[in-house]
Design an enzyme around this catalytic site. Structure first.
Site, PDB file in Angstrom:
ATOM      1  N   CYS A 198      40.716  36.276  40.414  1.00  0.00           N
ATOM      2  CA  CYS A 198      42.065  36.514  40.461  1.00  0.00           C
ATOM      3  C   CYS A 198      42.896  37.526  39.414  1.00  0.00           C
ATOM      4  O   CYS A 198      43.681  38.459  39.740  1.00  0.00           O
ATOM      5  CB  CYS A 198      43.137  35.432  40.538  1.00  0.00           C
ATOM      6  SG  CYS A 198      42.636  34.377  38.690  1.00  0.00           S
TER       7      CYS A 198
ATOM      8  N   HIS B  99      45.533  31.087  36.635  1.00  0.00           N
ATOM      9  CA  HIS B  99      45.301  31.982  37.700  1.00  0.00           C
ATOM     10  C   HIS B  99      46.365  33.072  37.203  1.00  0.00           C
ATOM     11  O   HIS B  99      47.065  33.211  36.245  1.00  0.00           O
ATOM     12  CB  HIS B  99      46.367  31.272  38.787  1.00  0.00           C
ATOM     13  CG  HIS B  99      46.214  32.066  40.112  1.00  0.00           C
ATOM     14  ND1 HIS B  99      45.100  32.698  40.535  1.00  0.00           N
ATOM     15  CD2 HIS B  99      47.047  32.293  41.090  1.00  0.00           C
ATOM     16  CE1 HIS B  99      45.134  33.181  42.005  1.00  0.00           C
ATOM     17  NE2 HIS B  99      46.286  33.293  42.182  1.00  0.00           N
TER      18      HIS B  99
ATOM     19  N   ASN C 204      50.513  37.352  45.396  1.00  0.00           N
ATOM     20  CA  ASN C 204      49.267  36.597  45.101  1.00  0.00           C
ATOM     21  C   ASN C 204      48.169  37.200  45.887  1.00  0.00           C
ATOM     22  O   ASN C 204      48.458  38.056  46.579  1.00  0.00           O
ATOM     23  CB  ASN C 204      49.288  35.145  45.699  1.00  0.00           C
ATOM     24  CG  ASN C 204      48.552  34.067  45.018  1.00  0.00           C
ATOM     25  OD1 ASN C 204      47.718  34.371  43.975  1.00  0.00           O
ATOM     26  ND2 ASN C 204      48.672  32.942  45.350  1.00  0.00           N
TER      27      ASN C 204
END
Length: 398
Positions: A66, A334, A355
């Site tokens: 991520c 994250h 995202n």
């Protein structure tokens, strides 16, 4: 720790920034679906205030990347801001180079540093500076027939290989361990091209970074917020995935949103790292906020309706933020990409957050995250230093 905090044990131990456990993404996404409300998208009415240009939604698959997806997405928006035609930058190229450097640090530290495939926002900038960049079409990282990243087997092998190196069975390390480690990465992710063609021209990773992407690494700075360290000075980012021991500028809690707001209002997006394992973070509904009531004290109806329309939030203090961090209630989970500001029907502002879990949620890959959540749960964020307000820049001596 405010009692609203609730953690699943596997999330705390395995889901560090970039999801260090290979299967953690699927596990976390599934756990967040438990908190979904059926009519959330009908109950929120968002009106965009700022929505800056960004590239298409990506899916990091079953990989702890991520940090690479979010920061490369950020760099793609920087290309747009600079008037360039954006190109999808290979996220796995950044990750592969970070894995190589992380392996070296792991051995130098006798195994006493985080391995896994998690990372930090600054890793992309550092790897860009050292290795350059390539377009995603040139280096996909899909080297054995998969359509999405699936790194678990590779991670198990590299972990075992480096553990054997650290044991040093010969009493002296040979130079071949680095070759063996790089060979595993190349086998799973593909060999890094020394040269490649893009739109009819030949490049190296370094010339592509300079001539096509065109960002200057020294222009990007990273921030954290700790009451335990002097403000407006650099300090160590005290999270396990900071394997490179990078320093960040330490700022006050309210400076977090002050900088992000100023950046967005002046055309700059923001790379953002945060805790996302809270009951009040719903990937399915695309909403994150800080409820003013302990989750365990909520009635069944209140839990069911957590995301059915705007709710009153808890007031956040610096002391509360620090305590949650120190008690492992705010964890380095994250990384995402903040691209704008929107208001709900009550006038409360949220950040529009991109995202890297595909487009499967209510807002097709985006979320609306309250400013209180960002103040409370941010672990780090990265911006172009030109996006920092003058008063804060002076305190930082930029």
């Amino acid at each position: 720790m405010h009692p609203f905090q609730f953690k699943k044990a596997f999330v705390v131990s395995a889901f560090l920034l970039g999801m260090s456990s290979m299967n953690a993404q699927d596990g976390l996404v599934n756990s967040l679906k438990v908190n979904a409300s059926e009519k959330s998208v009908e109950s929120f009415k968002f009106t965009d205030v700022i929505n800056l240009a960004n590239t298409s939604i990506k899916n990091q698959g079953s990989s702890g990347t991520c940090w690479s997806y979010s920061t490369n997405s950020y760099l793609e928006s920087e290309m747009i801001r600079l008037g360039k035609q954006p190109v999808e930058i290979s996220q796995v190229f950044s990750a592969r180079n970070a894995y190589l450097e992380k392996g070296k640090n792991y051995v130098r530290m006798h195994g006493a540093v985080t391995l896994g495939d998690g990372g930090e926002l600054h890793d992309v900038i550092n790897m860009y500076k050292k290795y350059g960049a390539v377009p995603q079409e040139v280096y996909t990282g899909l080297n054995y027939g998969t359509s999405k990243n699936k790194f678990a087997e590779m991670a198990s092998i590299t972990q075992a290989l480096l553990a054997a190196v650290v044991k040093n069975p010969n009493g002296e390390l040979t130079p071949n361990w680095e070759k063996a480690y790089a060979a595993v990465l190349d086998t799973y992710l593909g060999e890094v091209p020394k040269t490649f063609n893009y739109k009819g021209k030949s490049y190296t990773p370094q010339t592509f970074a300079k001539e096509v992407v065109g960002i200057q690494p020294e222009e990007y700075i990273e921030f954290g917020s700790y009451t335990t360290e002097p403000y407006y000075e650099k300090t160590m980012m005290m999270v396990p995935d900071n394997w490179s021991f990078d320093l960040v500028y330490n700022i006050k809690m309210n400076d977090i949103t002050a900088i992000i707001d100023h950046a967005l209002k002046n055309g700059f997006t923001v790379a953002w790292a945060s805790d996302v394992s809270e009951k009040s973070f719903s990937w399915k509904n695309g909403i994150a906020y800080v409820p003013n009531k302990n989750y365990e004290d909520m009635s069944a109806t209140e839990k069911e309706n957590m995301f059915n329309g705007p709710k009153q939030e808890l007031d956040i203090t610096e002391e509360m933020r620090q305590k949650a961090f120190d008690n492992y209630q705010t964890t380095d989970d994250h990384a995402m990409h903040i691209v704008g500001i929107s208001k709900d029907q009550t006038g409360k502002e949220y950040y529009i957050v991109k995202n890297s879990w595909g487009a499967s949620n209510d807002y097709k890959g985006y979320l609306y995250v309250s400013k209180n959540f960002v103040k409370y749960k941010t672990t780090a964020f990265l911006v172009n230093k030109a996006a920092v307000p003058n008063d804060i820049a002076k305190k930082l001596k930029l």
